[in-house]
Motif scaffolding. Structure first.
Motif, PDB file in Angstrom:
ATOM      1  N   LEU A   8      16.773  12.655  35.113  1.00 53.85           N
ATOM      2  CA  LEU A   8      15.541  12.772  34.318  1.00 53.85           C
ATOM      3  C   LEU A   8      14.478  13.538  35.103  1.00 53.85           C
ATOM      4  O   LEU A   8      13.847  14.475  34.603  1.00 53.85           O
ATOM      5  CB  LEU A   8      15.020  11.381  33.939  1.00 53.85           C
ATOM      6  CG  LEU A   8      13.716  11.372  33.138  1.00 53.85           C
ATOM      7  CD1 LEU A   8      13.926  11.982  31.760  1.00 53.85           C
ATOM      8  CD2 LEU A   8      13.150   9.952  33.009  1.00 53.85           C
ATOM      9  N   ALA A   9      14.334  13.133  36.372  1.00 55.04           N
ATOM     10  CA  ALA A   9      13.342  13.808  37.229  1.00 55.04           C
ATOM     11  C   ALA A   9      13.669  15.289  37.308  1.00 55.04           C
ATOM     12  O   ALA A   9      12.783  16.155  37.194  1.00 55.04           O
ATOM     13  CB  ALA A   9      13.350  13.174  38.617  1.00 55.04           C
ATOM     14  N   ASP A  10      14.952  15.583  37.442  1.00 51.90           N
ATOM     15  CA  ASP A  10      15.388  16.971  37.550  1.00 51.90           C
ATOM     16  C   ASP A  10      15.082  17.746  36.264  1.00 51.90           C
ATOM     17  O   ASP A  10      14.573  18.861  36.292  1.00 51.90           O
ATOM     18  CB  ASP A  10      16.890  16.982  37.849  1.00 51.90           C
ATOM     19  CG  ASP A  10      17.437  18.390  37.935  1.00 51.90           C
ATOM     20  OD1 ASP A  10      16.955  19.122  38.823  1.00 51.90           O
ATOM     21  OD2 ASP A  10      18.291  18.761  37.110  1.00 51.90           O
ATOM     22  N   LEU A  13      12.629   3.730  34.481  1.00 51.93           N
ATOM     23  CA  LEU A  13      11.259   4.157  34.780  1.00 51.93           C
ATOM     24  C   LEU A  13      10.811   3.673  36.157  1.00 51.93           C
ATOM     25  O   LEU A  13      10.083   4.361  36.860  1.00 51.93           O
ATOM     26  CB  LEU A  13      10.300   3.675  33.686  1.00 51.93           C
ATOM     27  CG  LEU A  13      10.448   4.434  32.361  1.00 51.93           C
ATOM     28  CD1 LEU A  13       9.587   3.796  31.275  1.00 51.93           C
ATOM     29  CD2 LEU A  13      10.085   5.918  32.517  1.00 51.93           C
ATOM     30  N   ARG A  14      11.260   2.453  36.510  1.00 52.78           N
ATOM     31  CA  ARG A  14      10.908   1.949  37.842  1.00 52.78           C
ATOM     32  C   ARG A  14      11.381   2.947  38.909  1.00 52.78           C
ATOM     33  O   ARG A  14      10.651   3.280  39.843  1.00 52.78           O
ATOM     34  CB  ARG A  14      11.561   0.591  38.105  1.00 52.78           C
ATOM     35  CG  ARG A  14      10.993  -0.520  37.220  1.00 52.78           C
ATOM     36  CD  ARG A  14      11.709  -1.850  37.400  1.00 52.78           C
ATOM     37  NE  ARG A  14      11.306  -2.765  36.322  1.00 52.78           N
ATOM     38  CZ  ARG A  14      11.780  -3.995  36.181  1.00 52.78           C
ATOM     39  NH1 ARG A  14      12.675  -4.472  37.043  1.00 52.78           N
ATOM     40  NH2 ARG A  14      11.363  -4.749  35.186  1.00 52.78           N
ATOM     41  N   LEU A  38       9.692  10.433  41.497  1.00 53.12           N
ATOM     42  CA  LEU A  38       8.769  11.529  41.210  1.00 53.12           C
ATOM     43  C   LEU A  38       7.474  11.441  42.006  1.00 53.12           C
ATOM     44  O   LEU A  38       6.853  12.459  42.297  1.00 53.12           O
ATOM     45  CB  LEU A  38       8.446  11.577  39.712  1.00 53.12           C
ATOM     46  CG  LEU A  38       9.546  12.181  38.819  1.00 53.12           C
ATOM     47  CD1 LEU A  38       9.334  11.795  37.362  1.00 53.12           C
ATOM     48  CD2 LEU A  38       9.616  13.697  38.960  1.00 53.12           C
ATOM     49  N   THR A  39       7.060  10.209  42.360  1.00 53.02           N
ATOM     50  CA  THR A  39       5.760  10.081  43.041  1.00 53.02           C
ATOM     51  C   THR A  39       5.874   9.540  44.455  1.00 53.02           C
ATOM     52  O   THR A  39       4.913   9.563  45.202  1.00 53.02           O
ATOM     53  CB  THR A  39       4.831   9.116  42.273  1.00 53.02           C
ATOM     54  OG1 THR A  39       5.419   7.802  42.324  1.00 53.02           O
ATOM     55  CG2 THR A  39       4.658   9.532  40.830  1.00 53.02           C
ATOM     56  N   ILE A  58       3.448   8.631  34.959  1.00 49.37           N
ATOM     57  CA  ILE A  58       4.141   8.811  36.230  1.00 49.37           C
ATOM     58  C   ILE A  58       3.354   9.865  36.982  1.00 49.37           C
ATOM     59  O   ILE A  58       3.428  11.052  36.677  1.00 49.37           O
ATOM     60  CB  ILE A  58       5.600   9.247  36.027  1.00 49.37           C
ATOM     61  CG1 ILE A  58       6.372   8.143  35.283  1.00 49.37           C
ATOM     62  CG2 ILE A  58       6.261   9.547  37.379  1.00 49.37           C
ATOM     63  CD1 ILE A  58       7.852   8.392  35.150  1.00 49.37           C
ATOM     64  N   GLY A  59       2.546   9.400  37.943  1.00 44.67           N
ATOM     65  CA  GLY A  59       1.619  10.317  38.600  1.00 44.67           C
ATOM     66  C   GLY A  59       0.666  10.875  37.555  1.00 44.67           C
ATOM     67  O   GLY A  59       0.046  10.138  36.791  1.00 44.67           O
TER      68      GLY A  59
END
Ligand code: SF4
Ligand code: SF4
Ligand code: SF4
Ligand code: SF4
Lengths: 573, 403
Positions: free
Chosen positions: A281-283, A426-427, A433-434, A459-460
């Protein structure tokens, strides 16, 4: 409003059906075709009552109440009709109870008993049918079908699949698939929701008990088992415990008693899934990948997408499901560590799900001719085996899972309830991500039984839109919105079964919404009470990456933990 | 007969529909027609087109601001689609299966919209009634059944075809005056009125007036307007069996009393009408017992079935039982069919005096049940005889006796 039931005034609510009002009064009315929450079909006629001013009997399931309505619920005429209906059903029913999966838990049996059926009143020809054994997950035995139509309605109205329907006429009517080709060539997503509503043994899972038993008795292989997050809060019901009672340790102990060499928890590999999925997801977010990303841990949903929305396959996460991930690391990392030839490992999973039986045979779910997982037992099959092996479930001492996968976070456990994967992901995504942990873990908006749940999470600097769908039939609305250009959602969790795995097609039969909610609560309670609540902080997960996998989305991960999907536009595929 | 209206004068239907639609404010109307009536479909289609060009159908009809679209929906000939909720399902493109009422279609019908459903005959009557006035229509008929009714006369009757009679005409007039009586000098036995789920009317009631109320008193109904005349060569058990077979194969299979109940009823009738020389005691007992169950079963099917098809399914049995009970009893206890229809119950014997010993029957008998030597009277072995009637057909000397 008042209605009059056997000369007593009884309170009823405007707009409700008679059956609901009677049930609230504790008056038991038998039904075979009623499904709470769906439009009544009025087909079985078991719920008929005598009504003043009506020449015939009326079905209480489908009759809206009105002021002053006067009925008799158990008059001679009514009881005679109900009994005759049961007798008529029996006259075309195989006398097979002793060989039937539903023996002791069958609504038809129950009705025959309740109505004191003791004699064969109607005799005559019986229909003969072939067993539909085509599907790897669901077995249909039309001979035991009473044509209540519940499976048809659940499949169409709840799951939005509609792969079975009535066919034929008169006494030759039956429930069939398109062109009578068998369930496996239909669009069936193997969710097993039809099994949960079937009153008889006409629908059941494809049993793996015999093969697992044989391997256990032979003791030639190294036999490992994993059990899914939701099973620990449901299997107790099979042994008289309250819905939602967590029996995780006892289950583990029971599995050891059965003769499994190692017992693992799928919650561990759910943590692993989160590592991969959150990274993916981050990617996708950072590198402009296809969004929103869809979860891929529920095999019924995966099949649904392949079947009905193949153009959205790229939205699916390439992650295998936790069952398959654990299967893969058992036959690679674990095998190497223990110095066992993967071919000598027999890997079993205990799942809340029938579609998992289909998933293990999917293309790409193994390497060479070693499959990640060899057999899948549903919660119901697991309970049967416990009984068959003479294990006194309620007197076992709790036990823990084996190394090297002995520790799980509660995030992994959350997979059992709708919305759980999202919270867990999400955790970890937040951390990835942050570099910081989320301050509040719970996301209340995405808990509970609502069909589509949505939330926005920071998220951030980035506002991430998330949606959670439970019951694959609810997916269409959201998917259509996305196809029409909706772009405020980044991540979607979709579970095939309404409520998520706690209400999966392999779970104990006869759960009402209250029980399902109790099962859900149990999972959230575990999350609340324990301290290891994030997958990326699970020390066993860290070790697995350090020792073997390298990093999420790395080379080894791709080989073992990711998969691909196929278009199934053609019904015959 | 609805087909005759559509083929003969489709404009009457279109006009009736337009008026009815205007009356209830409907903007869309469907004609549900069997796909196997291509002529009716074609003529109706053409008529709708013509009506459109004249502005009788379509937008802003006759400058009234009222719009009506008429759609022809072809159906696949399921009997149950005559039931209104099944018909709605079928038009919606689903399997024609009835659903419980309420809600009635007038509240929530086609595509969940309020819907009114009428027969072609009723709608086709509207234009004339509007033009000539209610008094004109009410001028014929009886106190409670007004106007006329079209019947399809068929069976053992000289003149078959469609007849339109005033309500209140007696059955006798229809059969013996309009229909020309029973041909070949046979005696009248009964008439089946109201289609497969109607009832029969015996000779003792032949003076009955045909109207809605009177028919009910004798256990029959107007139904589809079918009128099948039966003479003395008709077996009433066989008639009941025939209709039950029809209903059973046309039941949609949704509800248990109709699906399984009619099947068991049919089997009971089959048991009554068939005979086996080697029947076991249990089978005999079952035959006797099943008759006892038959009326109970009929009550439950009527009481508990979902739709009209099931609720009326036992009618032919109940009405033949009511008027021709003795025939049932003969079948069950004496194992005889007086009309000589139930083949398995017949006893074939050879009349010695008439038999010339030609051997033709013995040669043709499929089970070699006939014994005898040339030029001497022959003899039929009961045990072997299956009652096929071959000997009766082939004997040139009328020497086969059947009873
Ligand atoms: S479905 Fe029920 S009644 Fe039928 S054989 Fe199985 S247990 Fe018996
Ligand atoms: S398993 Fe699911 S998709 Fe398949 S028939 Fe049953 S309800 Fe329908
Ligand atoms: S398979 Fe089961 S649920 Fe489906 S119609 Fe038959 S009895 Fe009912
Ligand atoms: S009464 Fe017969 S035709 Fe009507 S719904 Fe029941 S099964 Fe179908």
């Amino acid at each position: 409003m008042k209605i009059i039931v056997i000369n007593n005034e009884v309170e009823a609510k405007e707009g409700e059906f008679l059956l609901a009002a009677l049930r609230r009064q504790g008056i038991k009315i038998p039904t075979l075709c009623n499904i709470d929450g769906l439009d009544p079909s009025g087909s079985c006629r078991m719920c008929v009552v005598e009504m003043e001013g009506r020449p015939d009997l009326v079905p209480s399931c489908a009759f809206p109440v009105y002021e002053g309505l006067k009925i008799l619920t158990h008059s001679e005429r009514v009881v005679t009709a109900r009994k005759a209906i049961v007798e008529l059903l029996l006259s075309n029913h195989p006398d097979d109870c002793l060989y039937c999966v539903r023996n002791g838990n069958c609504e038809l049996q129950g009705l025959a008993q309740e109505h004191c059926v003791s004699e064969r009143i109607f005799s005559g020809s019986k229909n003969s049918y072939k067993l539909d054994y085509s599907s790897p997950a669901i077995v249909r035995d039309p001979a035991k079908c009473v044509l209540c139509g519940k499976c048809v309605r659940v499949c169409e109205e709840i799951q939005n699949v509609a792969c079975i329907d009535f066919a034929g006429r008169g006494s030759k009517a039956y429930i069939g698939t398109a062109f009578d080709e068998g369930l496996n060539v239909s669009s069936c997503v193997k969710c097993g929701q039809c099994i949960l509503v079937c009153p008889t043994g006409a629908l059941t899972e494809r049993s793996h008990i015999d093969e697992v038993m044989a391997v256990l008795h032979e003791k030639k292989k190294h036999i490992v088992v994993q059990h899914a997050p939701s099973v620990s809060v449901t299997v107790g019901e099979e042994f008289g415990l309250k819905a939602g009672k967590d029996v995780n340790g006892i289950m583990t102990a029971a599995l050891r008693k059965m003769g499994f060499d190692r017992v693992f928890e799928t919650s561990f590999s759910a943590d692993l899934t989160i590592m991969e999925e959150a990274s993916e997801l981050a990617d996708r977010i950072q590198n402009g990948g296809k969004l929103p990303m869809f979860t891929s841990c529920s095999p019924g949903w995966v099949k649904y997408l392949e079947e009905f929305y193949p153009e959205m396959i790229d939205n699916l996460s390439s992650c295998k499901s936790p069952q398959q991930m654990l299967g893969a690391v058992i036959k690679s990392y674990y095998a190497e560590r223990e110095d066992i030839d993967p071919k000598d490992i027999y890997s079993v999973s205990v799942m809340p799900c029938t579609a998992k039986k289909f998933e293990i045979d999917r293309d790409g779910m193994g390497r060479g001719d070693t499959s990640d997982v060899d057999a899948v037992l549903t919660t119901r099959e697991f309970a049967k085996m416990i009984r068959m092996m003479g294990i006194d479930f309620n007197s076992l001492e709790p036990d823990g899972a084996d190394t090297p996968f002995g520790i799980r976070s509660t995030a992994g456990k959350l997979f059992g309830a709708s919305g759980g994967v999202m919270e867990a992901a999400l955790r970890t995504a937040h951390y990835f991500l942050t570099g910081k942990e989320l301050e509040i873990f719970e996301i209340k908006e995405i808990r509970g039984m609502k069909g589509i749940k949505e939330a926005k999470v920071m998220i951030g600097e980035l506002e991430v839109g998330v949606a959670v769908v439970n019951g694959v039939g609810n997916a269409q609305k959201l998917l259509d919105e996305i196809q029409a250009g909706r772009d405020d959602i980044h991540f979607v969790e979709i579970m095939t079964c309404p409520g998520g795995c706690v209400a999966g097609g392999g779970q104990p039969i006869g759960a009402d919404p209250e029980k399902i909610k109790a099962r859900m609560r149990a999972i959230y309670k575990i999350d609340k009470e324990e301290t290891l609540r994030t997958s990326h902080n699970n020390p066993d997960i860290k070790r697995l990456y350090d020792d073997y996998l390298g990093k999420p989305l790395g080379h080894k991960s791709h080989e073992l933990l990711h998969t691909h999907y196929v278009e199934r536009k053609d019904i015959m595929k | 007969m609805d087909r005759a209206v559509i083929e003969g004068d489709p404009y009457r239907l279109i006009e009736g529909m337009a008026i009815a639609a205007y009356g209830i404010g409907a903007s869309k109307a469907y004609v549900y027609l069997r796909a196997e009536y291509p002529l009716a479909i074609q003529r109706l289609k053409d008529a709708i087109e013509v009506a459109k060009t004249y502005g009788f159908v379509g937008n802003n009809i006759l400058d009234s601001g009222f719009n009506l679209e008429i759609v022809i929906k072809k159906g696949a000939v399921a009997f149950v689609c005559g039931e209104e909720t099944a018909l709605i399902k079928s038009i919606e493109g689903k399997r024609g299966m009835p659903k419980p009422r309420p809600p009635y279609p007038a509240v929530s019908g086609l595509f969940d919209k309020p819907t009114i459903i009428n027969n072609v005959e009723s709608l086709a009557n509207i234009p004339n009634i509007i033009r000539e006035g209610a008094g004109w229509f009410n001028g014929v008929g009886t106190e409670n059944s007004k106007g006329t009714k079209v019947f399809a006369l068929s069976g053992n009757i000289a003149n078959t075809g469609l007849v339109e009679v005033a309500m209140g005409t007696t059955l006798k007039e229809i059969i013996f005056e309009i229909g020309g009586g029973i041909p070949d000098g046979y005696k009248y036995k009964a008439v089946q009125i109201g289609g497969p789920s109607g009832g029969c009317i015996p000779e003792s009631e032949i003076d009955i007036q045909i109207d809605y109320e009177s028919l009910i008193t004798v256990g029959a109904m107007m139904g589809s307007g079918g009128l099948v005349v039966m003479d003395e060569n008709t077996c009433m058990v066989d008639v009941a069996k025939y209709f039950m077979g029809f209903i059973q194969s046309e039941s949609c299979g949704k509800c248990i009393p109709c699906r399984e109940g009619t099947r068991r009823m049919l089997e009971i009738l089959e048991r009554i009408a068939s005979g086996k020389s080697n029947e076991t005691e249990l089978e005999t007992l079952e035959r006797f017992q099943s008759v006892l169950h038959m009326t109970d079963l009929a009550t439950i099917i009527q009481d508990a079935s979902l739709c009209g098809l099931g609720k009326s399914a036992p009618n032919p049995v109940l009405s033949t039982l009511r008027w021709f009970r003795h025939e049932y009893e003969e079948h069950i206890y004496e194992r005889k069919c007086r009309a000589k229809v139930c083949k398995e119950l017949l006893t074939f014997t050879i009349i010695e005096d008439k038999c010339t010993g030609c051997t033709l029957c013995a040669i043709q008998c499929p089970t070699d049940a006939i014994l005898g030597s040339k030029k001497h009277p022959h003899y039929i072995n009961f045990e072997k005889c299956i009652g096929c009637g071959t000997c009766l057909e082939v004997c040139n000397f009328d020497s086969i006796n059947v009873e």
